[in-house]
Design a protein around this motif. Structure first.
Motif, PDB file in Angstrom:
ATOM      1  N   TYR A  41       0.802  -1.230   0.000  1.00 21.15           N
ATOM      2  CA  TYR A  41       0.000   0.000   0.000  1.00 21.15           C
ATOM      3  C   TYR A  41       0.832   1.276   0.000  1.00 21.15           C
ATOM      4  O   TYR A  41       0.279   2.373  -0.074  1.00 21.15           O
ATOM      5  CB  TYR A  41      -0.936  -0.001   1.213  1.00 21.15           C
ATOM      6  CG  TYR A  41      -1.957  -1.108   1.158  1.00 21.15           C
ATOM      7  CD1 TYR A  41      -3.008  -1.067   0.245  1.00 21.15           C
ATOM      8  CD2 TYR A  41      -1.852  -2.222   1.994  1.00 21.15           C
ATOM      9  CE1 TYR A  41      -3.939  -2.100   0.186  1.00 21.15           C
ATOM     10  CE2 TYR A  41      -2.772  -3.258   1.940  1.00 21.15           C
ATOM     11  CZ  TYR A  41      -3.817  -3.184   1.030  1.00 21.15           C
ATOM     12  OH  TYR A  41      -4.728  -4.203   0.966  1.00 21.15           O
ATOM     13  N   GLY A  42       2.154   1.141   0.120  1.00 19.62           N
ATOM     14  CA  GLY A  42       3.013   2.317   0.090  1.00 19.62           C
ATOM     15  C   GLY A  42       3.599   2.626   1.456  1.00 19.62           C
ATOM     16  O   GLY A  42       2.886   2.583   2.461  1.00 19.62           O
ATOM     17  N   ARG A  43       4.911   2.927   1.469  1.00 23.11           N
ATOM     18  CA  ARG A  43       5.579   3.206   2.730  1.00 23.11           C
ATOM     19  C   ARG A  43       5.026   4.457   3.401  1.00 23.11           C
ATOM     20  O   ARG A  43       4.755   4.474   4.599  1.00 23.11           O
ATOM     21  CB  ARG A  43       7.088   3.391   2.479  1.00 23.11           C
ATOM     22  CG  ARG A  43       7.944   2.157   2.441  1.00 23.11           C
ATOM     23  CD  ARG A  43       7.679   1.192   1.336  1.00 23.11           C
ATOM     24  NE  ARG A  43       7.628   1.800   0.013  1.00 23.11           N
ATOM     25  CZ  ARG A  43       7.401   1.120  -1.098  1.00 23.11           C
ATOM     26  NH1 ARG A  43       7.207  -0.185  -1.047  1.00 23.11           N
ATOM     27  NH2 ARG A  43       7.341   1.728  -2.267  1.00 23.11           N
ATOM     28  N   LYS A  44       4.815   5.510   2.636  1.00 21.24           N
ATOM     29  CA  LYS A  44       4.331   6.773   3.208  1.00 21.24           C
ATOM     30  C   LYS A  44       2.924   6.598   3.781  1.00 21.24           C
ATOM     31  O   LYS A  44       2.616   7.108   4.863  1.00 21.24           O
ATOM     32  CB  LYS A  44       4.338   7.850   2.116  1.00 21.24           C
ATOM     33  CG  LYS A  44       3.781   9.196   2.545  1.00 21.24           C
ATOM     34  CD  LYS A  44       4.697   9.903   3.502  1.00 21.24           C
ATOM     35  CE  LYS A  44       4.166  11.309   3.831  1.00 21.24           C
ATOM     36  NZ  LYS A  44       4.233  12.224   2.653  1.00 21.24           N
ATOM     37  N   ARG A  45       2.055   5.897   3.073  1.00 18.55           N
ATOM     38  CA  ARG A  45       0.674   5.721   3.542  1.00 18.55           C
ATOM     39  C   ARG A  45       0.641   4.909   4.834  1.00 18.55           C
ATOM     40  O   ARG A  45      -0.081   5.264   5.771  1.00 18.55           O
ATOM     41  CB  ARG A  45      -0.159   5.019   2.472  1.00 18.55           C
ATOM     42  CG  ARG A  45      -1.606   4.785   2.877  1.00 18.55           C
ATOM     43  CD  ARG A  45      -2.377   4.039   1.799  1.00 18.55           C
ATOM     44  NE  ARG A  45      -2.460   4.812   0.572  1.00 18.55           N
ATOM     45  CZ  ARG A  45      -3.054   4.377  -0.548  1.00 18.55           C
ATOM     46  NH1 ARG A  45      -3.590   3.148  -0.565  1.00 18.55           N
ATOM     47  NH2 ARG A  45      -3.089   5.137  -1.618  1.00 18.55           N
ATOM     48  N   CYS A  46       1.400   3.834   4.899  1.00 15.06           N
ATOM     49  CA  CYS A  46       1.421   3.022   6.120  1.00 15.06           C
ATOM     50  C   CYS A  46       2.039   3.800   7.285  1.00 15.06           C
ATOM     51  O   CYS A  46       1.589   3.677   8.429  1.00 15.06           O
ATOM     52  CB  CYS A  46       2.205   1.729   5.884  1.00 15.06           C
ATOM     53  SG  CYS A  46       1.302   0.486   4.945  1.00 15.06           S
ATOM     54  N   PHE A  47       3.043   4.600   6.987  1.00  8.35           N
ATOM     55  CA  PHE A  47       3.674   5.430   8.013  1.00  8.35           C
ATOM     56  C   PHE A  47       2.646   6.392   8.623  1.00  8.35           C
ATOM     57  O   PHE A  47       2.513   6.498   9.857  1.00  8.35           O
ATOM     58  CB  PHE A  47       4.834   6.205   7.390  1.00  8.35           C
ATOM     59  CG  PHE A  47       5.586   7.086   8.349  1.00  8.35           C
ATOM     60  CD1 PHE A  47       6.389   6.534   9.340  1.00  8.35           C
ATOM     61  CD2 PHE A  47       5.509   8.460   8.250  1.00  8.35           C
ATOM     62  CE1 PHE A  47       7.090   7.345  10.224  1.00  8.35           C
ATOM     63  CE2 PHE A  47       6.208   9.284   9.128  1.00  8.35           C
ATOM     64  CZ  PHE A  47       6.999   8.719  10.111  1.00  8.35           C
TER      65      PHE A  47
END
Length: 466
Positions: free
Chosen positions: A79-85
């Motif tokens: 789902y994307g590193r930035k979104r999960c962060f």
């Protein structure tokens, strides 16, 4: 010439701005794992529970992180590193606010152990994946990991001091509001982070594997927690946990043979250098969190120290960790990572032995300062090399998996440290139990030293396929 030079300067500035929120995220998650140690008496009194009840809250928080860190790494890739962060920060903040206004032990478990644990499992893997992807040069990556691990180590070591100050002057609930404020700051600073790789929604997620790994780890740690009440229950839980984990690895092999993507590639465990590095990581955090809980509980329950007095004593560990962390970059240039890790275990173990010895000789709080100082120095010098050994053993395609595994192993070590040392300690809060709990950590130190001694003498390659 000027334009060519401007590009690297611009990129360097962008990377530095991205590093601060990533390091702060590691700081607050590590802080959350140790700051409650100085609130044992206050929380027990306010929520009508016991020291063992608070130990369960702390251990479950660390356990949830360990159990969900591997799935968190896979979700970051999908789902994307930035979104999960960002999602992890939001869940963590909700847990901190619920903990601040908790009305009983159950609410504190939901807020701190579950929500903050889940939030941490979502946001920490992206921290390490993004760091690996953003900092592509060997020197810059080592420096970035050094900053992040320094923030994490200081968060864990300074947690008792900061938590003690907040608890003494504003109450233990304010410590959770402090966490929420730091998370809000990270959200603001993190808006400038750019994900170098697009998410891959086509990647499958092994739900069955996630459940099996989480259940297996939970059963193992719960078995240790039950040791002071029922030996047979402990044995049964440990055996059942081992069987579930064996089922998990069998399940992963079956998915790989059928061509489906596993939750955790078994090829990760065929890298000898990485395996040894993971053992050292587990031992390091086991010792750090075990010492933190043991000394804090002993000071409060046995010697009757309040939160601020307990926190001030831990300043020695924070100071030692800061000094060695700041020197880590220079040390890495002069010494092999194997040497630094081995030296760290020797110094840390010596510090624990001194903690045991001086408590019988010196009756004042000064008895704890030399040992805690050495522990901080030892841990600060080896946290970064251990992470760099593991992360650099794999290429970019496997960073999601190895980041999740690395953080899971570290948090498993943290939960085991609190569970093992804490169970021994709360079973009989006396000088004898205090020494026994710390001796268990000495054993972990020797195991970590043996693993470090088997690492290559030269620095491992910085980018290698698993």
């Amino acid at each position: 010439m000027d334009e060519a030079a401007a590009v690297p300067r611009t990129r360097t500035g962008t990377l530095r701005r991205a590093l601060l929120p990533l390091a702060l995220a590691q700081f607050i998650c590590s802080f959350a794992g140790s700051n409650m140690n100085v609130m044992i008496n206050d929380i027990s009194r306010d929520l009508n529970t016991t020291a063992h009840g608070v130990q369960i809250v702390i251990t479950l928080f660390l356990l949830v992180m360990a159990a969900l860190m591997i799935p968190g790494g896979k979700l970051a890739d999908r789902y994307g590193r930035k979104r999960c962060f960002t999602t992890g920060l939001a869940v963590y903040c909700a847990g901190a606010l619920l903990s601040a206004f908790s009305w009983g032990l159950g609410a504190l478990i939901v807020g701190n152990s579950l929500l903050e644990g889940v939030g941490t499992a979502l946001l920490i893997p992206p921290v390490y994946i993004l760091t690996t992807l953003l900092f592509t040069q060997v020197t810059s990556r080592a420096r970035a990991f050094g900053v992040i691990m320094a923030f994490g180590g200081v968060g864990a070591a300074a947690g008792p001091l900061i938590g003690g100050l907040i608890t003494a002057f504003l109450g233990w609930r304010t410590a959770f509001l402090f966490q929420a404020l730091v998370v809000a700051l990270i959200v603001v600073l993190g808006r400038r982070i750019e994900d170098p790789l697009p998410p891959d929604a086509s990647r499958s997620f092994d739900t069955g594997g996630a459940v099996l790994s989480a259940v297996g780890l939970t059963l193992v740690v719960m078995g240790i927690l039950a040791a002071d009440n029922n030996g047979w229950l402990t044995l049964a839980l440990l055996l059942l946990g081992a069987l579930v984990l064996a089922w998990f690895f069998r399940h992963q092999h079956a998915r790989e043979r059928s061509g489906r993507e596993p939750l955790l590639s078994t090829s990760l465990f065929r890298n000898r250098v990485s395996n040894l590095g993971l053992v050292t990581q587990c031992a390091q955090w086991l010792m750090l969190m075990g010492v933190s809980f043991t000394v804090a509980a002993y000071l409060q329950v046995v010697r009757g120290y309040d939160a601020i007095e307990t926190g001030v004593i831990f300043t020695a560990a924070t100071l030692g960790l800061l000094v060695s962390s700041l020197a880590a970059e220079r040390l890495v240039k002069r010494r092999a990572q194997r040497t630094l890790i081995m030296a760290g275990f020797v110094v840390t173990t010596a510090g624990i032995v001194i903690l045991i010895a001086l408590v019988h000789v010196i009756g004042s709080s000064w008895a704890f300062v030399p040992g805690l100082l050495l522990i901080g120095l030892g841990l600060g010098g080896m946290l970064t090399p251990s992470v760099n050994v593991v992360q650099s053993a794999f290429d970019e395609a496997q960073q999601g998996e190895i980041s999740g595994l690395s953080r899971s192993v570290s948090n498993l070590g943290s939960s085991l440290g609190t569970a093992v040392a804490g169970t021994i300690l709360v079973a009989g809060l006396s000088t004898g139990a205090y020494a026994a709990a710390l001796l268990a950590l000495v054993v972990a130190g020797f195991l970590g030293l043996i693993a470090a001694a088997r690492l290559p003498r030269n620095r491992p390659p910085q980018s290698r396929a698993g």
